[in-house]
Design a protein around this motif. Structure first.
Motif, mmCIF file in Angstrom:
data_model
loop_
_atom_site.group_PDB
_atom_site.id
_atom_site.type_symbol
_atom_site.label_atom_id
_atom_site.label_comp_id
_atom_site.label_asym_id
_atom_site.label_seq_id
_atom_site.Cartn_x
_atom_site.Cartn_y
_atom_site.Cartn_z
ATOM 1 N N GLN A 135 0.765 -1.131 -0.108
ATOM 2 C CA GLN A 135 0.165 -0.014 0.088
ATOM 3 C C GLN A 135 1.029 1.090 0.006
ATOM 4 N N LEU A 137 4.132 1.559 -0.952
ATOM 5 C CA LEU A 137 4.711 1.605 -2.239
ATOM 6 C C LEU A 137 3.751 2.339 -3.352
ATOM 7 N N ALA A 138 2.604 1.968 -3.549
ATOM 8 C CA ALA A 138 1.762 2.492 -4.332
ATOM 9 C C ALA A 138 1.081 3.945 -3.960
ATOM 10 N N LEU A 139 0.619 3.834 -2.903
ATOM 11 C CA LEU A 139 0.097 5.069 -2.675
ATOM 12 C C LEU A 139 0.612 6.368 -2.281
#
Lengths: 205, 229
Positions: A135, A137-139
């Motif tokens: 989460q 890393l992506a957000l």
């Protein structure tokens, strides 16, 4: 010399009448590799400082060098709450984005370097206490970039007001605009009105 | 065990290498204008937000979750003027009777312009298909249901695969930016459930179990967004 001074005087008086003043980002077309590494290093040092000062108790309770070696190999979906995963990481991502923008990176490059800073934090700093999180890393870079783009535009809007409260708000929305050699400047842009003739002049200061 | 570690390690390497490559390329590539009918080659970032309506379904119950809000970000590499590969992430929030349903989806997908449909230089339809994985978190805002009270649970975390498709329309604004309107359908099924409570700021998994009642979360989203760059 005299001609230049006269032109400058003329421009000064012409600004309120014939030109709009804009607070704009100045993109640097070529950033040397040495500078890129330096900027990344500065951000990385700030990340370490922030982590050690704000997570001191957590590091003492849960941190170890064994975690630091083992955790990077096992990313997972974390169980953090909404405030941590969405709010705090968005703010961190926005700070990465605005930092790289202030160094003259284009929007896409600032996003990509935010991504790298986020990866560095997740895989080499936070691993002292926890496993890297998908989460985060992506957000962090994506939501951070959205927030950063908004903050940068709001900051420019307030800077353009050229009054003290506006300038303060401008620095609050984008604190990196106050850094030395930040890639922002006021630029006078001529106003073109229908039925009027005139010369187009643009200058930076 | 070693297989899982290696797959994760490969994931890290792929993340790093792709980001570095893109960083390098974006620094060197000449910029082309992104148009709805001719997508500029290179990588682009699209962000959209909007409203959603959701349904929680399982073998034993069906619950209409009503309206919510969602935000979606897609980073894509646009190979040709009408085809792109994208990594997407989305956050969807619904509030129902003392629960906050917070759905996260992380997906890999493709975006293509709809073939053989009339479009102009200023507007064109497209479609997307994606699949991935993500957690859905049910936060107990008031008090936890009686079955979870003994464990002191504050939230449940369900995890499983995600599938989705969408159809949308891109249009160039008079100011020059490209906007998009999209109708997206997502289906999130669950394989595992964890009961979580917080110890200070650190989340602790109290109990972990497999989901066997075919639980799923389906949502229909209407999104408005922009091509940020």
């Amino acid at each position: 010399m005299l001609l230049r001074a006269m032109l400058l005087m003329l421009m000064f008086f012409a600004v309120p009448v014939f030109a709009d003043e804009r607070f704009v980002h100045v993109e640097r077309t070529q950033i040397p590799t040495r500078k890129r590494i330096e900027y990344f290093g500065v951000k990385y040092a700030v990340q370490w400082t922030f982590y050690l000062t704000t997570q001191y108790e957590t590091i003492q309770d849960h941190g170890s060098f064994r975690n630091w070696q083992k955790n990077p190999l096992s990313p997972h979906f974390d169980r953090d709450n909404f405030e941590n995963n969405v709010i705090r990481h968005t703010l961190a991502g926005a700070s990465y984005y605005l930092f790289y923008r202030s160094r003259g990176y284009s929007e896409s490059q600032a996003f990509l370097w935010s991504n790298l800073s986020s990866l560095a934090f997740e895989f080499t700093i936070e691993t002292f206490t926890e496993r890297p999180s998908y989460q985060d890393l992506a957000l962090t870079p994506t939501l951070g970039t959205v927030a950063g783009i908004g903050a940068e535009k709001l900051s420019a809007y307030f800077h353009e007001k050229k009054v003290l409260p506006g300038r303060i708000l401008g620095f609050l929305f984008n604190p990196y605009s106050v850094l030395p050699r930040a890639s922002y400047e006021f630029r006078a842009i001529p106003v073109i009105r229908e039925g009027h003739f005139g010369a187009l002049l643009e200058w930076r200061y | 065990m070693y297989g899982r570690c290696w797959s994760r390690f490969c994931f890290v390497v792929v993340c790093l290498c792709s980001t570095l490559t893109l960083a390098q390329e974006s620094g060197e590539a000449e910029r082309e204008v992104f148009r709805p009918d001719h997508w500029a080659r290179g990588f682009h970032f699209l962000a959209a937000s909007g409203l959603s309506t959701a349904l929680f379904n399982s073998r034993v119950q069906e619950a209409e979750l009503g309206g919510g809000a969602s935000i979606r970000m897609d980073v894509g590499y646009y190979w040709t003027p009408d085809f792109a590969v994208e990594i997407g992430s989305s956050v969807n929030l619904n509030r129902v009777e003392g629960f906050l349903i917070w759905d996260n989806q992380f997906t890999l997908g493709v975006r293509a312009r709809v073939p053989r449909l009339a479009y102009s230089r200023y507007g064109a339809p497209y479609m997307r298909f994606f699949s991935g994985r993500g957690p859905l978190i049910i936060v107990f805002e008031d008090e936890a249901p009686s079955v979870y009270q003994a464990s002191g649970a504050q939230r449940l975390q369900l995890e499983g695969p995600v599938f989705g498709a969408s159809i949308g329309y891109m249009q160039t604004a008079t100011t020059g930016g490209v906007w998009l309107l999209e109708l997206m359908l997502t289906f999130h099924s669950f394989e595992s459930l964890e009961i979580v409570k917080s110890n200070k700021d650190v989340p602790v998994v109290v109990q972990e179990e497999r989901v066997r009642d075919q639980s799923s979360f389906s949502a229909l989203h209407i999104l408005i967004g922009v091509v940020a760059f």
